[in-house]
Design an enzyme around this catalytic site. Structure first.
Site, PDB file in Angstrom:
ATOM      1  N   TYR A 185     -11.091   6.256 -10.184  1.00 11.25           N
ATOM      2  CA  TYR A 185     -10.985   6.942  -8.895  1.00 11.25           C
ATOM      3  C   TYR A 185     -10.232   8.257  -8.951  1.00 11.25           C
ATOM      4  CZ  TYR A 185      -7.519   3.048  -8.662  1.00 11.25           C
ATOM      5  OH  TYR A 185      -6.580   2.094  -8.941  1.00 11.25           O
ATOM      6  N   GLY A 221       0.763  -1.248   0.000  1.00 13.89           N
ATOM      7  CA  GLY A 221       0.000   0.000   0.000  1.00 13.89           C
ATOM      8  C   GLY A 221       0.786   1.285   0.000  1.00 13.89           C
ATOM      9  N   GLU A 248       3.861  -6.659   1.117  1.00 19.30           N
ATOM     10  CA  GLU A 248       3.343  -6.919  -0.238  1.00 19.30           C
ATOM     11  C   GLU A 248       3.281  -5.644  -1.062  1.00 19.30           C
ATOM     12  OE1 GLU A 248      -0.500  -8.424   0.757  1.00 19.30           O
ATOM     13  OE2 GLU A 248       0.242 -10.456   1.053  1.00 19.30           O
ATOM     14  N   ARG A 286      -7.548   4.297 -14.270  1.00 16.76           N
ATOM     15  CA  ARG A 286      -7.474   4.912 -12.939  1.00 16.76           C
ATOM     16  C   ARG A 286      -8.101   6.308 -12.858  1.00 16.76           C
ATOM     17  NH1 ARG A 286      -2.983   6.041 -10.949  1.00 16.76           N
ATOM     18  NH2 ARG A 286      -3.595   5.696  -8.792  1.00 16.76           N
ATOM     19  N   GLY A 311       3.242  -3.279  -4.235  1.00 18.74           N
ATOM     20  CA  GLY A 311       2.989  -3.380  -5.675  1.00 18.74           C
ATOM     21  C   GLY A 311       3.334  -2.059  -6.340  1.00 18.74           C
ATOM     22  N   ARG A 312       2.453  -1.080  -6.112  1.00 18.11           N
ATOM     23  CA  ARG A 312       2.611   0.235  -6.724  1.00 18.11           C
ATOM     24  C   ARG A 312       4.002   0.837  -6.490  1.00 18.11           C
ATOM     25  NH1 ARG A 312      -1.679   3.631  -7.584  1.00 18.11           N
ATOM     26  NH2 ARG A 312      -2.935   2.437  -6.114  1.00 18.11           N
ATOM     27  N   CYS A 365     -15.434   5.734 -25.770  1.00 13.27           N
ATOM     28  CA  CYS A 365     -16.756   6.354 -25.859  1.00 13.27           C
ATOM     29  C   CYS A 365     -17.414   6.509 -24.493  1.00 13.27           C
ATOM     30  CB  CYS A 365     -17.633   5.551 -26.807  1.00 13.27           C
ATOM     31  SG  CYS A 365     -16.974   5.620 -28.461  1.00 13.27           S
ATOM     32  N   GLU A 366     -16.757   7.231 -23.644  1.00 16.14           N
ATOM     33  CA  GLU A 366     -17.256   7.570 -22.316  1.00 16.14           C
ATOM     34  C   GLU A 366     -16.809   8.997 -22.036  1.00 16.14           C
ATOM     35  OE1 GLU A 366     -18.694   5.662 -19.537  1.00 16.14           O
ATOM     36  OE2 GLU A 366     -19.254   4.347 -21.199  1.00 16.14           O
ATOM     37  N   TYR A 396      -1.283  -0.676 -11.990  1.00 11.97           N
ATOM     38  CA  TYR A 396      -2.748  -0.667 -12.125  1.00 11.97           C
ATOM     39  C   TYR A 396      -3.194   0.036 -13.406  1.00 11.97           C
ATOM     40  CZ  TYR A 396      -2.166  -2.111  -7.324  1.00 11.97           C
ATOM     41  OH  TYR A 396      -1.758  -2.788  -6.205  1.00 11.97           O
TER      42      TYR A 396
HETATM   43  N1  PLP Z   1      -1.718  -6.787  -0.849  1.00 15.44           N
HETATM   44  C1  PLP Z   1      -3.036  -6.828  -1.025  1.00 15.44           C
HETATM   45  C2  PLP Z   1      -3.806  -7.847  -0.288  1.00 15.44           C
HETATM   46  C3  PLP Z   1      -3.683  -5.929  -1.879  1.00 15.44           C
HETATM   47  O1  PLP Z   1      -5.000  -5.989  -2.049  1.00 15.44           O
HETATM   48  C4  PLP Z   1      -2.901  -4.974  -2.576  1.00 15.44           C
HETATM   49  C5  PLP Z   1      -3.535  -3.986  -3.464  1.00 15.44           C
HETATM   50  O2  PLP Z   1      -4.397  -3.254  -3.117  1.00 15.44           O
HETATM   51  C6  PLP Z   1      -1.516  -4.975  -2.381  1.00 15.44           C
HETATM   52  C7  PLP Z   1      -0.949  -5.897  -1.513  1.00 15.44           C
HETATM   53  C8  PLP Z   1      -0.622  -4.011  -3.080  1.00 15.44           C
HETATM   54  O3  PLP Z   1      -0.892  -2.695  -2.782  1.00 15.44           O
HETATM   55  P1  PLP Z   1       0.037  -1.570  -3.384  1.00 15.44           P
HETATM   56  O4  PLP Z   1       0.114  -1.786  -4.847  1.00 15.44           O
HETATM   57  O5  PLP Z   1      -0.657  -0.322  -3.044  1.00 15.44           O
HETATM   58  O6  PLP Z   1       1.368  -1.696  -2.713  1.00 15.44           O
END
Ligand code: PLP
Length: 445
Positions: A341, A251, A293, A337, A295-296, A368-369, A397
């Protein structure tokens, strides 16, 4: 150029063009067409390394970094993650399949999801994934049933709890609040323990939560750790279960505009590590493996999207108002995105990335939105048809959420580095679209 928004290799070359990974973006667009996505290998690897080194510096116990595949996954990305020594979090049978195809060891993969279909649980069990992260009591009961007759090692699990913490981020990417669709309410942990007692094919290895995405505050992770460790202590005291993994999820946010400051990754990891060490000591818990975990924060900055300006549409304008729509050849189907949001981005013209802004415009997608507007009120040099627009921080994302809306083939993704570009996901073709389209036999005659 705003250096903390673009990939670490971004520069302006002798021709005055935006260069990423040593490649001239105009030349790449000419060769591969647009829309085109670039993934800067150096930025991706540097982010993986930054997490690894920070955890090595600050966390006194074992740790694992699971790259969140949902932010962007294909075989090459999984291979990069593997070569950086990270593990993977997947959320579907498809992501699991790609990870295994990339040679990822199953035990380094965690399967997430609030509504995992039975066949995907079977797929994960057959593969022998490291952990299945259980979201509901129904899922736990189903897993107990699926593993009932199994011999050998029990399947390790984490339970994802809903920590009741509302993070400051867009409501669509908040996940830790009490009324979230994700995670087991804490009050149901006792019931989960009862199910687990009757399920010899399962072993509870730990607890997990995820607060949301694009988070800039680090103190809420301290709160999450406290909730998780309280739950771990309750499981020990009330159920006799001692867990050995704790995961406060992912996150961490990234800046999308020059005014947003990047959160300090080292400080984030330090805070998390200190909260874990102090929290475990206070509750008399052994220091568990810390699983995070991201990602972003690994992939967003490594990505750049390239669009061709197709047309302009003048607007009435006025003080502080956009004077035109600049229409580009991509949009919500490759990056949903902004529409989903209200995400904000930074753009530049690839042919003159440092040219001063001359006008305030909306950059509209081709779909077309009316909601398909990639940037509202962007300040840019005058962009004319044929110009190449580069969108920064486009790695996370975007392509992973891409669709075939309006039956537009999805863009290619190039891995760039050291002056070379490799196609790691080719552009979709009309034949790709037709492959699933069966038609009605006899109707063409
Ligand atoms: N872990 C879980 C369970 C998630 O749902 C997400 C994405 O929302 C992530 C990790 C990765 O989040 P982020 O990409 O914001 O680091």
């Amino acid at each position: 150029m705003d250096t903390h928004i673009w990939p670490i290799t971004a520069s302006v070359n002798q021709a005055g063009h935006l260069e990423i990974g040593g490649c001239d973006t105009l030349a790449l667009a000419r060769e591969h067409g647009t829309p085109l996505y670039l993934l800067d290998e150096a930025t991706f690897r540097a982010s993986c390394r930054a997490y690894r080194e920070a955890l090595g510096r600050h966390y006194p116990g074992a740790f694992a970094i699971h790259y969140a595949s949902k932010s962007l996954l294909n075989t090459a990305v999984a291979q990069l993650v593997k070569s950086e020594g990270l593990s993977l979090d997947v959320v579907s049978g498809g992501e699991l399949w790609v990870a295994l195809r990339a040679g990822f060891a199953a035990e380094r993969i965690h399967l997430h999801g609030n509504a995992k279909p039975r066949h995907e649980l079977e797929q994960a069990l057959a593969a022998g994934v490291g952990n299945i992260v259980v979201d509901t009591l129904d899922e736990l009961r189903l897993l107990a049933e699926l593993t009932a007759g199994r011999t050998g090692q029990p399947q390790p699990l984490l339970i994802r709890v809903a920590p009741g913490i509302a993070a400051h981020t867009h409501a669509h990417i908040q996940t830790g609040q009490a009324d979230s669709k994700f995670g087991l309410p804490l009050v149901l942990l006792g019931e989960a323990a009862v199910i687990l007692r009757g399920a010899p094919g399962l072993r509870l290895r730990g607890l997990h939560c995820h607060l949301g995405s694009q988070l800039f505050e680090t103190d809420i992770y301290q709160r999450a750790v406290d909730v998780l460790l309280d739950a771990a202590a309750a499981l020990r005291d009330q159920q006799g279960i001692v867990v050995d993994e704790i995961s406060p999820g992912g996150g961490l946010g990234v800046p999308y505009t020059p005014d947003q400051q990047p959160p300090d990754l080292d400080a984030f990891v330090r805070t998390l590590s200190a909260a874990m060490a102090a929290g475990c000591a206070a509750r008399g818990l052994p220091l568990p493996t810390l699983v995070i975990e991201p990602g972003r924060s690994i992939v967003a900055r490594a990505g750049v999207a390239l669009y061709e300006v197709v047309a302009r549409k003048p607007l009435a304008g006025g003080p502080g108002r956009a004077s035109a729509f600049v229409h580009v050849d991509g949009g919500m189907a490759d990056n949903i995105r902004p529409a989903l949001y209200e995400a904000v981005y930074t753009a530049a013209l690839a042919s003159r990335p440092t040219a001063p802004a001359e006008e305030q415009v909306h950059v509209a997608g081709r779909y077309c939105e009316s909601g398909d507007v990639l940037l509202h009120d962007a300040h840019l040099p005058h962009a004319a048809p044929g110009d190449l627009l580069a969108l920064a921080t486009a790695g996370a994302y975007t392509l992973s959420m891409a669709s075939n809306y309006n039956l537009v083939p999805r863009p290619a993704l190039l891995l760039v580095g050291d002056g070379r570009a490799k196609i790691i996901q080719r552009r979709e073709t009309y034949e790709d679209l037709a492959r699933r389209d069966a038609g009605i036999e006899g109707e063409n005659q």
